[in-house]
Design a protein around this motif. Structure first.
Motif, PDB file in Angstrom:
ATOM      1  N   ARG A 151       0.829  -1.219   0.000  1.00 35.95           N
ATOM      2  CA  ARG A 151       0.000   0.000   0.000  1.00 35.95           C
ATOM      3  C   ARG A 151       0.856   1.258   0.000  1.00 35.95           C
ATOM      4  O   ARG A 151       0.592   2.200  -0.743  1.00 35.95           O
ATOM      5  N   TYR A 152       1.885   1.265   0.861  1.00 37.87           N
ATOM      6  CA  TYR A 152       2.777   2.421   0.897  1.00 37.87           C
ATOM      7  C   TYR A 152       3.536   2.554  -0.421  1.00 37.87           C
ATOM      8  O   TYR A 152       3.734   3.663  -0.919  1.00 37.87           O
ATOM      9  N   ALA A 153       3.972   1.442  -0.991  1.00 36.27           N
ATOM     10  CA  ALA A 153       4.708   1.473  -2.252  1.00 36.27           C
ATOM     11  C   ALA A 153       3.839   2.008  -3.382  1.00 36.27           C
ATOM     12  O   ALA A 153       4.301   2.781  -4.225  1.00 36.27           O
ATOM     13  N   LYS A 154       2.588   1.605  -3.396  1.00 36.03           N
ATOM     14  CA  LYS A 154       1.669   2.071  -4.436  1.00 36.03           C
ATOM     15  C   LYS A 154       1.498   3.587  -4.347  1.00 36.03           C
ATOM     16  O   LYS A 154       1.546   4.296  -5.362  1.00 36.03           O
ATOM     17  N   ALA A 155       1.313   4.094  -3.151  1.00 40.10           N
ATOM     18  CA  ALA A 155       1.156   5.537  -2.956  1.00 40.10           C
ATOM     19  C   ALA A 155       2.449   6.273  -3.309  1.00 40.10           C
ATOM     20  O   ALA A 155       2.422   7.306  -3.990  1.00 40.10           O
ATOM     21  N   LEU A 156       3.580   5.739  -2.877  1.00 42.50           N
ATOM     22  CA  LEU A 156       4.872   6.360  -3.163  1.00 42.50           C
ATOM     23  C   LEU A 156       5.160   6.344  -4.662  1.00 42.50           C
ATOM     24  O   LEU A 156       5.650   7.324  -5.218  1.00 42.50           O
ATOM     25  N   PHE A 157       4.814   5.251  -5.329  1.00 37.93           N
ATOM     26  CA  PHE A 157       5.039   5.158  -6.766  1.00 37.93           C
ATOM     27  C   PHE A 157       4.176   6.164  -7.523  1.00 37.93           C
ATOM     28  O   PHE A 157       4.633   6.813  -8.468  1.00 37.93           O
ATOM     29  N   ALA A 158       2.932   6.315  -7.098  1.00 35.24           N
ATOM     30  CA  ALA A 158       2.044   7.290  -7.744  1.00 35.24           C
ATOM     31  C   ALA A 158       2.611   8.703  -7.603  1.00 35.24           C
ATOM     32  O   ALA A 158       2.631   9.474  -8.577  1.00 35.24           O
ATOM     33  N   LEU A 159       3.114   9.021  -6.424  1.00 34.56           N
ATOM     34  CA  LEU A 159       3.702  10.336  -6.190  1.00 34.56           C
ATOM     35  C   LEU A 159       4.988  10.518  -7.005  1.00 34.56           C
ATOM     36  O   LEU A 159       5.203  11.562  -7.624  1.00 34.56           O
ATOM     37  N   ALA A 160       5.829   9.494  -7.021  1.00 35.44           N
ATOM     38  CA  ALA A 160       7.089   9.560  -7.775  1.00 35.44           C
ATOM     39  C   ALA A 160       6.823   9.667  -9.271  1.00 35.44           C
ATOM     40  O   ALA A 160       7.546  10.364  -9.987  1.00 35.44           O
ATOM     41  N   THR A 161       5.785   9.000  -9.754  1.00 34.33           N
ATOM     42  CA  THR A 161       5.417   9.076 -11.170  1.00 34.33           C
ATOM     43  C   THR A 161       4.938  10.483 -11.505  1.00 34.33           C
ATOM     44  O   THR A 161       5.316  11.054 -12.533  1.00 34.33           O
ATOM     45  N   GLU A 162       4.131  11.039 -10.627  1.00 33.04           N
ATOM     46  CA  GLU A 162       3.634  12.399 -10.819  1.00 33.04           C
ATOM     47  C   GLU A 162       4.788  13.398 -10.885  1.00 33.04           C
ATOM     48  O   GLU A 162       4.770  14.339 -11.678  1.00 33.04           O
ATOM     49  N   ASN A 163       5.818  13.183 -10.056  1.00 29.73           N
ATOM     50  CA  ASN A 163       6.975  14.083 -10.006  1.00 29.73           C
ATOM     51  C   ASN A 163       8.111  13.647 -10.927  1.00 29.73           C
ATOM     52  O   ASN A 163       9.165  14.284 -10.941  1.00 29.73           O
TER      53      ASN A 163
END
Length: 182
Positions: A9-21
């Motif tokens: 769950r944390y990885a999914k959220a972190l990946f979404a943020l990293a993809t956005e940035n």
């Protein structure tokens, strides 16, 4: 909830943020570096994952440790969040799940090749290209020598298994002979 589910769950959220940035590679590099630090200095990891240490104390320690380290803001915020919520126990799973997210986004599959002897560069390239043709993905293989194998190799990527060992060939011959005699 298990640590692996939390990590995903944390990885999914972190990946979404990293993809956005557009910082996926930097974030992943930071996660790997931290994982190595935790592996080499278990006292740090034990302190951060201890249930007896207050979350506020963990946050202070994490903030002080990463303040001038060059770690990406996404990872810095993630560390603060998992310290605040006592989730450091899932850090390794978070890193692994983040790598899975990157691999999926880039159509990369990872696998293991076990062989009876050390494989040369040409053999490794041939194996990787064969698996890439079958899976229609880029593959990254880890190679290990398995002393239990008499000869040949076993390549495993996800649910794909290619067994070209002497044992597998003997089993096939045995089954073929058995069918012919019945």
């Amino acid at each position: 909830m298990r640590a692996s589910e939390i990590g995903k769950r944390y990885a999914k959220a972190l990946f979404a943020l990293a993809t956005e940035n557009n910082t996926q590679e930097k974030v992943f590099s930071d996660l790997r570096s931290l994982e190595q630090i935790f592996a080499h200095d278990s006292e740090i990891f034990n302190y951060l994952s201890s249930a007896t240490v207050r979350p506020e104390e963990k946050q202070k320690v994490v903030k002080k440790a990463v303040e001038k380290s060059g770690i990406s803001p996404e990872v810095e915020n993630m560390l603060d969040l998992i310290a605040k919520r006592n989730r450091f126990v899932a850090f390794s799973e978070l890193t692994e799940a983040f790598q899975t997210q990157i691999d999926t986004a880039n159509a990369v599959a990872r696998g293991l090749v076990r062989s009876a002897y050390v494989l040369g560069p040409e053999e490794r390239t041939r194996i990787e290209s064969m698996v890439e043709r079958v899976l229609k993905k880029k593959v990254i293989m880890v190679y290990k020598v398995d002393p239990n194998l008499i000869g040949g190799l076993v390549a495993q990527v996800g649910s794909f298994t290619f067994d070209d060992t002497l044992d597998a060939h003997l089993r096939t011959i045995h089954e073929d002979l058995k069918r012919r005699t019945v």
